[in-house]
Scaffold this active site. Structure first.
Site, PDB file in Angstrom:
ATOM      1  N   GLY A  48       0.810  -1.214   0.000  1.00 27.32           N
ATOM      2  CA  GLY A  48       0.000   0.000   0.000  1.00 27.32           C
ATOM      3  C   GLY A  48       0.840   1.260   0.000  1.00 27.32           C
ATOM      4  CB  ALA A  49       4.297   1.812  -1.045  1.00 29.67           C
ATOM      5  N   GLY A  52      -0.836   7.823   1.360  1.00 27.17           N
ATOM      6  CA  GLY A  52      -0.906   7.837   2.815  1.00 27.17           C
ATOM      7  C   GLY A  52       0.382   7.497   3.522  1.00 27.17           C
ATOM      8  N   GLY A  54       1.883   4.677   3.775  1.00 26.91           N
ATOM      9  CA  GLY A  54       2.771   3.829   2.981  1.00 26.91           C
ATOM     10  C   GLY A  54       3.661   4.629   2.051  1.00 26.91           C
ATOM     11  CE1 TYR A 204      -9.199  -0.559   9.443  1.00 22.45           C
ATOM     12  CE2 TYR A 204      -9.599   0.290  11.652  1.00 22.45           C
ATOM     13  CZ  TYR A 204      -8.796   0.187  10.541  1.00 22.45           C
ATOM     14  OH  TYR A 204      -7.561   0.809  10.531  1.00 22.45           O
TER      15      TYR A 204
END
Length: 323
Positions: A48-49, A52, A54, A204
């Site tokens: 997830g880079a 955000g 990441g 979540y």
């Protein structure tokens, strides 16, 4: 005075009150500094880079001259993020590589790991950062509830498949991004996929508790291997993670203002992942959870040995590591 105005005042006042408390806690947060070249010769995977925390983590690692593998579902978005990161990293930067990884597909996880094992002689740090937050009910490619599938099961399989390479690269580190919202979750072993009832907030929190139980059990299993694993809770950060959360139109401008004034920036949110990936202070430390670069005391349900082993066993079966 109309009811809508009263509601806006109440909600707005509540948001400001919460924001002030957050602000008072985060005023002292300082950005960490590391020697130039601190990560030279090291390869780091960040899931997830492309946005955000990441993206901010990947950017800082590149400045420290690491070889950064951006593992992302949206390849085009990741390529654009990688170019942005390289443009800002300065002349003495490391290397950045974009690879496709869809954590909602176990086949994609297998393909990614096969490529990494084939192409990379070593992995020094694996940062399990990608996640979904309170999305509408949906399922992964294999039929798992999406938040559990992406936040826990996808990373569970990813980590398992890369363990041999991490062990050969020891001393190496695994970093797991969880959330303080784990406190409001429990592991519903009777209905892990939430097929009987779906509550997006609970699911979540369940997935973030699963991250912590995974960290707890993995640390036990990795004892003596030279591979450490630690978790972290980043706090409230201005990212796209909350894109599925509905904010009433009436207070949206106020919420956006408060978030820009008082929430952590992605760079601030990236400080603890960077600390766990880079700091010499963490060498040999394993099975802990950190917040703001300090060890955090967890509720007992996040370190429950029986629950951690049971979740591990069920997760192995769900991702077809065990029949």
């Amino acid at each position: 005075m109309s009811a809508s105005v009263v509601l806006a005042a109440v909600l707005g006042g509540g948001v400001i009150f919460i924001a002030r408390r957050i602000f008072l806690r985060r005023k002292t947060l300082k950005l960490l500094t590391y020697p130039v070249g601190a990560m030279r010769g090291k390869t780091v995977i960040v899931t997830g880079a492309n946005c955000g925390i990441g993206k901010a983590t990947a950017a800082e690692l590149l400045k420290l001259q690491a070889r950064v593998i951006m593992a992302c579902r949206d390849r085009q978005g990741a390529e654009e993020a990688a170019q942005d990161i390289k443009n800002q990293a300065g002349p003495d930067q490391g290397e950045i590589v974009v690879k496709h990884l869809d954590l909602a597909s176990l086949q994609s996880v297998h393909s990614f790991c096969e490529e990494v094992i084939r192409d990379e002689p070593r992995i020094d740090v694996l940062i399990n950062n990608a996640g979904l937050y309170q999305c509408p009910y949906s399922k992964t490619e294999e039929g798992f509830e999406m938040q559990l599938g992406v936040n826990h099961l996808g990373h569970f399989l990813l980590t398992h498949l890369l363990l041999d390479l991490l062990k050969r690269s020891a001393p190496s580190r695994i970093v797991v991004v969880s959330s303080k919202l784990y406190k409001y979750g429990n592991i519903n072993f009777e209905d892990l996929n939430s097929e009987q009832n779906y509550n997006k907030s609970f699911c979540y929190s369940q997935s973030k508790l699963a991250n912590l139980l995974f960290t707890h059990e993995l640390a036990r299993r990795l004892d003596g291997t030279g591979v450490t694993v630690n978790a972290l809770t980043p706090g409230i950060v201005r990212t796209r993670l909350g894109r599925h959360v509905h904010i009433p139109l009436l207070i949206k401008p106020l919420f956006l203002l408060v978030s820009w004034l008082f929430f952590k920036s992605p760079l601030e949110g990236a400080q603890t992942p960077l600390y766990l990936a880079c700091s010499p202070e963490i060498e040999g430390v394993s099975g802990k959870c950190f917040a703001n670069c300090e060890e955090e005391q967890l509720l007992s349900k996040a370190t429950d040995d029986h629950a951690a082993k049971l979740l591990w066993d069920k997760s192995e079966r769900m991702v077809a590591l065990k029949k």
